[in-house]
Enzyme design. Sequence first.
Site, PDB file in Angstrom:
ATOM      1  N   GLU A 277       0.827  -1.210   0.000  1.00 47.56           N
ATOM      2  CA  GLU A 277       0.000   0.000   0.000  1.00 47.56           C
ATOM      3  C   GLU A 277       0.859   1.256   0.000  1.00 47.56           C
ATOM      4  OE1 GLU A 277      -2.880   0.898   3.319  1.00 47.56           O
ATOM      5  OE2 GLU A 277      -4.302   0.417   1.733  1.00 47.56           O
ATOM      6  N   HIS A 306       7.118 -26.413   1.961  1.00 47.17           N
ATOM      7  CA  HIS A 306       6.364 -27.545   1.419  1.00 47.17           C
ATOM      8  C   HIS A 306       5.195 -27.059   0.575  1.00 47.17           C
ATOM      9  CE1 HIS A 306       8.740 -30.063   4.167  1.00 47.17           C
ATOM     10  NE2 HIS A 306       8.636 -29.010   4.971  1.00 47.17           N
ATOM     11  N   LYS A 419     -14.291   2.049  -2.405  1.00 46.36           N
ATOM     12  CA  LYS A 419     -15.161   2.455  -1.300  1.00 46.36           C
ATOM     13  C   LYS A 419     -16.380   3.206  -1.837  1.00 46.36           C
ATOM     14  CE  LYS A 419     -11.532   2.949   2.194  1.00 46.36           C
ATOM     15  NZ  LYS A 419     -10.889   3.847   3.168  1.00 46.36           N
TER      16      LYS A 419
END
Length: 444
Positions: A277, A306, A419
């Site tokens: 960000e 793994h 938003k």
Amino acid sequence: MLRLDLNNLFSERIGPEGIDWPAMLAAHARSLEVARDALLERKSNPEAFLGWIDVPEDTETLRRVLRYRQANGWVEDLVVLGIGGSALGAQAVSAALGNGSVRLHFVDNVEPEPIIGLLRTLEPHKTLVNVISKSGSTAETMAAFLVFRQWLELAVTDWKKHVVVTTDPAKGILRPYAEAEGLTAFEVPPSVGGRFSVTCPVGTLPLAFAGVDLESLLAGARKSNEQARGALEHNLPAQTALVNHLFSQRGKNIVVFMPYSTRLRYLPDWFVQLHDESLGKMRDRQGNEVRTGTTAVRAIGTTDQHAQVQLFREGPRDKLTTFVRLLAPSENLEIPAVKGLEGLEYLFGKSFFELLDAEAKATAHALAKAGQPNYTLALEKLDAYNLGWLLQHLMWQTAFLGELWNINAFDQPGVELGKEYTYALMGRKGWETLAQELKAEGVE
Ligand SMILES: O=P(O)(O)OC[C@H]1O[C@H](O)[C@H](O)[C@@H](O)[C@@H]1O
């Protein structure tokens, strides 16, 4: 103590893509000093969002947080309502260092089932709700607060005692509400951005309930400040910022962040927000379209050996890996010998920490042998001082990179449109036109 091991970046280890570190450090010394001086010069301006540098010096706020913790010994469950920088720091540090005296729960999403499940387990009389939002208006956090506020009022007579607010000192919906209702409230300093806020009450209030040694956490953060202000040969954040810069120039667009520690399992989540960000930006400071940024990828050692190391070793050479290792355990566990399992005798009598350490070194070397650059940040051990040091180190590293890339590392304009679309889709007053536009584009 934080130690930097850059050996797996040099050509004798990784071949032609390796760097000549002394030469590179010398060549960039001036730009790193200019970057550091620019950051220190700007930090007195609240609009520069550099307040995180001095937060670890703010002992008065820390004392207020500790007094509040002291006065609320009745709490058995602390529910943090917050998202992004309002949750990730406390989640990472409490997972690493929490002593379990108070159970912490993080509500950082709006999928209903986990919230319903949590409400079913909580005893309201023993629960404190810490609603945390710098803006004081984030939809997810506010929706959660509306539910928990009603839940408390229906369950206890003195619901106000069960709510503590952490928000901007003046702006947003939460601050006037806290004042009107007489709720206890702490401040997110205006000069501190969410992803840099773990050392202010956004992080320290939940961590006080988690039993984390906050004085040591802040002392470690101050140690990183000392390094960032010091000479380049001791300036670890400037050095790791330079490493990230050099390898981003060499096409390493992905930075893997891989602590060898289950207790640090949420640290990569916090780092992803801090790194992505801050550095993923469309425009530079002059407004030119540059589209900077490298993508941080979460991994945990040994577990993700793994799952992801196959790609890290044999996949595209587009990654720089940062390992975080511990030089000593806080406790250890011996591996016993078992008759009939002689094939495992190489483990008999060894310790889990020896195995963890061997696997970390083995994986780093295996990546280097494949020409995959990696470096290690080693902590003396996992305690509040060293973790505070590491957190502040990574904030400084991010700030240095923002300077080297000539971008504003402290805003996040790219999150706003999503938003606004949400407000339109949720029928928020004033967003009707946008809702129509979305409908016309087939989104409703
Ligand atoms: O603390 P708040 O204002 O609720 O913001 C919570 C988060 O959401 C914002 O959209 C930003 O992406 C983040 O930087 C921030 O940490």
